[in-house]
Scaffold this motif. Sequence first.
Motif, PDB file in Angstrom:
ATOM      1  N   GLU A  90       0.822  -1.211   0.000  1.00 45.63           N
ATOM      2  CA  GLU A  90       0.000   0.000   0.000  1.00 45.63           C
ATOM      3  C   GLU A  90       0.857   1.262   0.000  1.00 45.63           C
ATOM      4  O   GLU A  90       0.613   2.190  -0.767  1.00 45.63           O
ATOM      5  N   LEU A  91       1.857   1.271   0.857  1.00 43.90           N
ATOM      6  CA  LEU A  91       2.664   2.486   0.987  1.00 43.90           C
ATOM      7  C   LEU A  91       3.541   2.727  -0.233  1.00 43.90           C
ATOM      8  O   LEU A  91       3.637   3.856  -0.716  1.00 43.90           O
ATOM      9  N   ALA A  98       2.913   1.813  -3.204  1.00 43.53           N
ATOM     10  CA  ALA A  98       2.037   2.225  -4.299  1.00 43.53           C
ATOM     11  C   ALA A  98       1.590   3.668  -4.116  1.00 43.53           C
ATOM     12  O   ALA A  98       1.480   4.421  -5.075  1.00 43.53           O
ATOM     13  N   ALA A  99       1.334   4.064  -2.865  1.00 40.18           N
ATOM     14  CA  ALA A  99       0.771   5.390  -2.627  1.00 40.18           C
ATOM     15  C   ALA A  99       1.834   6.484  -2.583  1.00 40.18           C
ATOM     16  O   ALA A  99       1.645   7.557  -3.147  1.00 40.18           O
ATOM     17  N   LYS A 100       2.958   6.207  -1.937  1.00 43.47           N
ATOM     18  CA  LYS A 100       3.948   7.266  -1.726  1.00 43.47           C
ATOM     19  C   LYS A 100       5.221   7.051  -2.517  1.00 43.47           C
ATOM     20  O   LYS A 100       6.068   7.942  -2.579  1.00 43.47           O
ATOM     21  N   GLY A 101       5.372   5.877  -3.072  1.00 46.94           N
ATOM     22  CA  GLY A 101       6.616   5.574  -3.754  1.00 46.94           C
ATOM     23  C   GLY A 101       7.600   4.915  -2.808  1.00 46.94           C
ATOM     24  O   GLY A 101       7.452   4.990  -1.586  1.00 46.94           O
ATOM     25  N   ALA A 142      10.978   5.392  -2.223  1.00 48.25           N
ATOM     26  CA  ALA A 142      11.941   6.183  -1.457  1.00 48.25           C
ATOM     27  C   ALA A 142      11.254   6.988  -0.358  1.00 48.25           C
ATOM     28  O   ALA A 142      11.814   7.195   0.709  1.00 48.25           O
ATOM     29  N   ARG A 171       2.382   0.835   9.893  1.00 53.59           N
ATOM     30  CA  ARG A 171       1.144   0.469   9.213  1.00 53.59           C
ATOM     31  C   ARG A 171       0.809  -0.999   9.434  1.00 53.59           C
ATOM     32  O   ARG A 171      -0.360  -1.393   9.456  1.00 53.59           O
ATOM     33  N   PRO A 175      -3.328  -2.499  -5.221  1.00 58.22           N
ATOM     34  CA  PRO A 175      -2.231  -1.530  -5.229  1.00 58.22           C
ATOM     35  C   PRO A 175      -0.983  -2.178  -5.792  1.00 58.22           C
ATOM     36  O   PRO A 175      -0.559  -3.235  -5.343  1.00 58.22           O
ATOM     37  N   ALA A 208       8.709  -1.301  -8.827  1.00 56.79           N
ATOM     38  CA  ALA A 208       9.048  -2.339  -9.796  1.00 56.79           C
ATOM     39  C   ALA A 208       9.945  -1.777 -10.893  1.00 56.79           C
ATOM     40  O   ALA A 208      10.907  -2.420 -11.316  1.00 56.79           O
ATOM     41  N   ILE A 209       9.651  -0.563 -11.342  1.00 52.98           N
ATOM     42  CA  ILE A 209      10.482   0.056 -12.374  1.00 52.98           C
ATOM     43  C   ILE A 209      11.900   0.225 -11.880  1.00 52.98           C
ATOM     44  O   ILE A 209      12.863  -0.078 -12.582  1.00 52.98           O
ATOM     45  N   ASP A 252      -2.894   3.991 -16.101  1.00 53.97           N
ATOM     46  CA  ASP A 252      -1.871   4.904 -15.604  1.00 53.97           C
ATOM     47  C   ASP A 252      -1.992   6.224 -16.340  1.00 53.97           C
ATOM     48  O   ASP A 252      -1.111   6.620 -17.078  1.00 53.97           O
ATOM     49  N   LEU A 298      -1.812   9.141 -15.475  1.00 54.37           N
ATOM     50  CA  LEU A 298      -1.052  10.296 -14.990  1.00 54.37           C
ATOM     51  C   LEU A 298      -0.270  11.022 -16.074  1.00 54.37           C
ATOM     52  O   LEU A 298      -0.353  12.232 -16.205  1.00 54.37           O
TER      53      LEU A 298
END
Lengths: 227, 227
Positions: free
Chosen positions: B42-43, B45-48, B50, B60, B127, B133-134, B194, B196
């Motif tokens: 979750e984190l 996915a949400a914040k990246g 780093a 969490r 998520p 992954a990239i 995606d 964005l």
Amino acid sequence: MFPVNEDEMARSQWIEDLEWVRPGLQTRSQQTQAKLLDAAAELFAAKGLAATTVADVAARAGCTTGALYHHFKDKQALLFALLQRTSEEYRATIQAAVDPARWEGARCLEILRAYLEFSLETGRNRPVSKGAAIEVAREDEGFREHLAELRSELNEGLLALLMARRDEIGHPEPETAAKFVLDVLGSLISTRLDELLLPTFLADRPDAEFVDEALTAAAAYLGLRTD
Amino acid sequence: MFPVNEDEMARSQWIEDLEWVRPGLQTRSQQTQAKLLDAAAELFAAKGLAATTVADVAARAGCTTGALYHHFKDKQALLFALLQRTSEEYRATIQAAVDPARWEGARCLEILRAYLEFSLETGRNRPVSKGAAIEVAREDEGFREHLAELRSELNEGLLALLMARRDEIGHPEPETAAKFVLDVLGSLISTRLDELLLPTFLADRPDAEFVDEALTAAAAYLGLRTD
DNA sequence: ATTATCTATAGATCTATAGATAATGC
DNA sequence: ATTATCTATAGATCTATAGATAATGC
């Protein structure tokens, strides 16, 4: 899901005039700024935003962090200035590319071919800090809007070029079909340029073959008259 | 360009059995591990990657960094374990989805529709730490190969389903055409999931319309006989 | 008795600044 | 005289560990 920010969402920090970038009065200053942005572009694209330190950027630009901070308020200002510079170059390219005068006498297929070939070449040769852009876009509404606007300028420009040639299009609903074709080509290009996560059948074929295949499909779907 | 690593490129760290993850003998242990992976998913996915600290993940998951480090050698081991778990789920889903027995009596369009609808739904509700992954894919040859293999399993599976129905396909080169259609659909899905960075004309239309449009185009290109 | 979790913190980065030095151009 | 750059470092994180405490299951 769950809230990304504990407090309220921050307002957009993406604005057109970056007051956190020092104007730069001397020639030397402007050169250093450009070098810093070049360095940031390369490093962000190669290592990612977080893995790149301001010291890395300064070193690659041939100066020190002190100089970097003289020009940019903080790391984010450097990133935003880079995104803005890239954005401006991109917009200028788009506007030149979809100028109707440039394509006088050209047929749909020619235009689409140029779009594909140019996008692939540009995407290959220019380092784009896509990860950095995604991170900013994720958090900044203003930047998202800006991106949408840019993309829209390209899409609408291409659409106008095709619609000016609607007599070439055999599909019963030329506009709907043209929009869909542009979505498909845009997606294909983006996927091909970023094979990391989404390998395709055509991935190991040369660009020329990819372009031909895409154009053939587009022509068939649009029902382009070969005259 | 320029070398990403100063020294020689590190060998792949992506291996199938993660010895840097503690086996976890107690039931409690396995629960905590699962919670940590959920939290990380979750984190990230949400914040990246780093922007997420190991303390965030532990909090969490309802434990502390100490517990986290009891289970995972370091932050990267946590990430790799997450990618591996996601990967395994994905592979199981793919294998079930492209099982020929499952589609006995089904026509091409049915299969492709299920592919589109399922991909969109899954992509929306789960998520995925795509950025993470990239980052791994960029540096780890082994992980890239693993991804290619996964994707290939899906692509080849779908292709086999279509080829088993090649009498439905009117296109003179059914296999080439089918491969291309699968590339296009894969790209369209990925782009739609995606939005964005790459807004499309169809972005603000509902999924159902997107699916219909894509299927119509696929059917037209393949020359699918409507019977 | 063994495995899992927590508390507390050392050590490693990295960002950003303050103050000294060097270059520019009126 | 002003602007740009460098040197050196304070302060803020964040990762990862060591050692104490708690829970598990034979």
